[in-house]
Structure formats: C-alpha cells, structure tokens
Design a protein around this motif. Structure first.
Motif, PDB file in Angstrom:
ATOM      1  N   ALA A 131      37.430  49.983  62.831  1.00 20.53           N
ATOM      2  CA  ALA A 131      36.493  48.856  62.818  1.00 20.53           C
ATOM      3  C   ALA A 131      37.147  47.618  62.212  1.00 20.53           C
ATOM      4  N   ASP A 132      37.876  47.797  61.113  1.00 13.53           N
ATOM      5  CA  ASP A 132      38.550  46.665  60.469  1.00 13.53           C
ATOM      6  C   ASP A 132      39.640  46.086  61.377  1.00 13.53           C
ATOM      7  N   PHE A 133      40.336  46.958  62.092  1.00 15.94           N
ATOM      8  CA  PHE A 133      41.370  46.507  63.025  1.00 15.94           C
ATOM      9  C   PHE A 133      40.760  45.635  64.122  1.00 15.94           C
ATOM     10  N   THR A 134      39.638  46.077  64.680  1.00 12.43           N
ATOM     11  CA  THR A 134      38.957  45.307  65.721  1.00 12.43           C
ATOM     12  C   THR A 134      38.443  43.982  65.175  1.00 12.43           C
ATOM     13  N   SER A 322      54.625  38.084  73.649  1.00 12.55           N
ATOM     14  CA  SER A 322      53.202  38.086  73.976  1.00 12.55           C
ATOM     15  C   SER A 322      52.370  37.651  72.775  1.00 12.55           C
ATOM     16  N   LYS A 323      51.543  36.633  72.971  1.00 16.38           N
ATOM     17  CA  LYS A 323      50.631  36.217  71.915  1.00 16.38           C
ATOM     18  C   LYS A 323      49.587  37.294  71.660  1.00 16.38           C
ATOM     19  N   ILE A 324      49.232  38.047  72.703  1.00 16.74           N
ATOM     20  CA  ILE A 324      48.246  39.118  72.534  1.00 16.74           C
ATOM     21  C   ILE A 324      48.776  40.173  71.565  1.00 16.74           C
ATOM     22  N   VAL A 325      50.050  40.542  71.710  1.00 10.84           N
ATOM     23  CA  VAL A 325      50.650  41.504  70.786  1.00 10.84           C
ATOM     24  C   VAL A 325      50.643  40.927  69.374  1.00 10.84           C
ATOM     25  N   SER A 326      50.935  39.648  69.265  1.00  9.46           N
ATOM     26  CA  SER A 326      50.933  38.987  67.954  1.00  9.46           C
ATOM     27  C   SER A 326      49.543  39.029  67.326  1.00  9.46           C
ATOM     28  N   LEU A 327      48.515  38.798  68.120  1.00  7.03           N
ATOM     29  CA  LEU A 327      47.133  38.810  67.611  1.00  7.03           C
ATOM     30  C   LEU A 327      46.728  40.223  67.185  1.00  7.03           C
ATOM     31  N   LEU A 328      47.287  41.236  67.833  1.00  6.88           N
ATOM     32  CA  LEU A 328      47.010  42.619  67.454  1.00  6.88           C
ATOM     33  C   LEU A 328      47.715  42.990  66.155  1.00  6.88           C
ATOM     34  N   LYS A 329      48.918  42.480  65.960  1.00 10.60           N
ATOM     35  CA  LYS A 329      49.739  42.907  64.824  1.00 10.60           C
ATOM     36  C   LYS A 329      49.401  42.169  63.530  1.00 10.60           C
ATOM     37  N   ASN A 330      48.988  40.912  63.633  1.00 10.60           N
ATOM     38  CA  ASN A 330      48.769  40.115  62.419  1.00 10.60           C
ATOM     39  C   ASN A 330      47.436  40.477  61.774  1.00 10.60           C
TER      40      ASN A 330
END
Length: 330
Positions: A131-134, A322-330
């Motif tokens: 939940a926190d990750f999402t 990928s900005k999407i990967v960046s948004l997932l990792k940060n």
C-alpha cells in the motif's frame, strides 16, 4: 444484501456475460484480421441490448472495476434489474482506466444517480509495504504531472491505508537481456514454491501479448514466456475473460494487463515495462501525449495493485531509460 441466497449469486466477466447472452442468436467473436475484439464486441453488444431491452432478470447487480465500463454498458445492466425492490452497486478507481473510456477524467458511472456515494481508503487486501509503495508511486506521478503543468482531478489517485501486516519489500530488478529476465523469473518462482506457495498464488503480468518495435519487427513476449516456462517444467494457465478469483488454478497465471485487471494474487511478477509506448513527457506536449502517458501509468498502477503480499518487477530499463521506472523507484 440480507436475505440473498448465495446459490443465486453469479460472478462473471462482463464480456463473457454479453457473449453468453448473444450466443443463442448466432453471434460470436470471429478470428477476424480486419476487426479487433473490441470492434466485434461493440457490434454484438448493440444487437444484444435490443434483444434483452425489456428483460428484468436480476434483483441486484454489483459491478467491480466500473472504470472499464462505458456508460451504455452500465445503463444496459441497470435496465436488467427488477422494476422494484432492487439494488445496484458499483466500485470504481479512476487510476485503473486502462481502456480510455473516461472523458475529461469523468467516468460513465458518474452520470448516473445514486442514493449514497462512499470513498474507501482502508485497504484490507494489500500488505502495508504494498500500500505504501502504491501511495508513493501515485504521489510521484502527481508531482511529475504537476511539474509539467498538467492538472489531475483530486479524486484521480486515492491514497489507502493498509490494515494488514507490514509484509516484504518490493523488488525492482534490472535485467541485462531477455534470457536473463526469464532465468531470474524462473528462479524466483522456484524459490517461492519451495517456501510453500502454490503455483496458483503466482501471476506474471505484462502490458501486451506482443509489441511492434521501432524497427517494425514484432516481439511475441507471451509466446517466448510460454516456451521458457515449459522448458523449466513450470505449469501455467493463460488468463481469459472467464477467469475470476474463484477459478481453480492448476499453474501460475500468465496474462496481459487487460485480462487480469479484476483479479488478485499473493505474488505478482510484473515485467516488460519496456513494451509501454510512452515513458515520459517532453517539455512541450499535447493533451493526447499526456493522456497516452497517463494510460501507461494506469497500466502499471493496475498491475501492481493485483498483488496482495509480494511484488517483483523485472525490466531491461533503468531510471535513465524510463521516467516510469524512476517514478517506481523513488
């Protein structure tokens, strides 16, 4: 819901429901290269609504994933209710609009009248870490979108608070090659089953079954995945419109995002983010560009929310790709 006999409750995918109604009249989806599934389904749906327009079949209907229903679909279902003493309930999450049915961020369900509207923020399904990750991912997306001067409605991303245990950390792994990716996925599955999970608890999700590259060649990812699993002697099932959470699963589920958006699994393995077409927004972008980017974000959001306990992401890309990967990792 009091007084409803459970043996009178039917759980069915909407596409399957319409196709079942239309089958006695000789209507079905053909292997037609000129018309897509969605085009053929729309034709069948229109004809079916004419046949059943005066049929009051149900005492109650509960619709999940209403963000993937056109307004016409909802009105047809509502018309199937008894004229009196009926109930009509639905749930929707705008961030899971992966079919592009919403117009100006407004879903078809919002044009209907309701006795009561409630917002659910308590998460009984996912672990706290999931939940926190999402929540962090959607906060990152919102911040990035606002930096680009594109404003989302306040109810587009809803935060949730998990009422479950903490759970495992989310794993995001960079792979060097497709073969490396398959090897790591297979090793993970063996590790999971060795610690007691059933194959049916695991799902591999990818955006599309296949994708055409910039060089116009086609990557048949689902086909390659099937070969890798067969060679590793790992049983699998390909999700389809008849799958529900109650379906008995004799192997791991493999699926594109469109066949899995209403299911949940203890463990989700998300891969092939590189299949997504739009990974960022340029400084100058059109409204269509922004919506295309958001659709890809919604695909990722939908996939990660299929997991209830563990999420593993395997990709050939990193933050610079990928900005999407960046948004997932940060």
């Amino acid at each position: 819901m009091m007084g409803v006999k459970l043996d009178n409750v039917e759980i069915i995918n909407f596409h399957s429901y319409i196709l079942n109604l239309s089958r006695p009249y000789g209507m079905k989806i053909e292997n037609n290269k000129n018309k897509s599934f969605d085009e053929q389904f729309e034709t069948i749906f229109i004809k079916t609504t004419q046949i059943y327009k005066n049929n009051n079949i149900y005492k109650g209907i509960i619709i999940d994933e209403a963000e993937n229903f056109k307004e016409d679909y909802l009105l047809f279902l509502k018309n199937c209710l008894y004229r009196t003493k009926h109930f009509f309930m639905l749930s929707a999450d705008k961030a899971k609009d992966i079919r592009g049915f919403m117009e100006n961020f407004t879903g078809g369900w919002e044009n209907l009248e309701y006795v009561e509207i409630a917002e659910f923020n308590k998460n009984y399904r996912s672990t706290k870490n999931l939940a926190d990750f999402t929540n962090t991912f959607t906060a990152n997306v919102t911040e990035y979108i606002e930096e680009k001067k594109f404003i989302l409605p306040k109810d587009y991303y809803l935060r949730s608070t998990s009422l479950r245990y903490k759970g495992q950390n989310i794993e995001i792994k960079k792979c060097e090659t497709m073969e490396d990716k398959f090897n790591q996925i297979i090793n993970l599955i063996k590790k999971l089953t060795n610690k007691g999970l059933n194959y049916g608890d695991i799902c591999i999700i990818y955006p599309f079954n296949k994708r055409r590259t910039k060089t116009k060649s086609v990557i048949y990812f689902q086909y390659l995945l099937k070969i890798a699993l067969e060679e590793a002697n790992i049983p699998f099932m390909i999700s389809n419109d008849d799958f529900t959470n109650l379906t008995y699963k004799t192997g791991i589920t493999i699926s594109n995002i469109f066949s899995i958006n209403n299911l949940e699994y203890k463990v989700v393995i998300l891969c092939e983010l590189e299949m997504l077409y739009t990974h960022s927004l340029n400084d100058e972008f059109s409204n269509a560009d922004a919506l295309a980017f958001l659709k890809n974000i919604n695909i990722v959001y939908t996939a990660i929310n299929r997991a209830t306990e563990e999420l593993h992401i395997f990709t050939l890309m990193d933050e610079t790709d990928s900005k999407i990967v960046s948004l997932l990792k940060n």
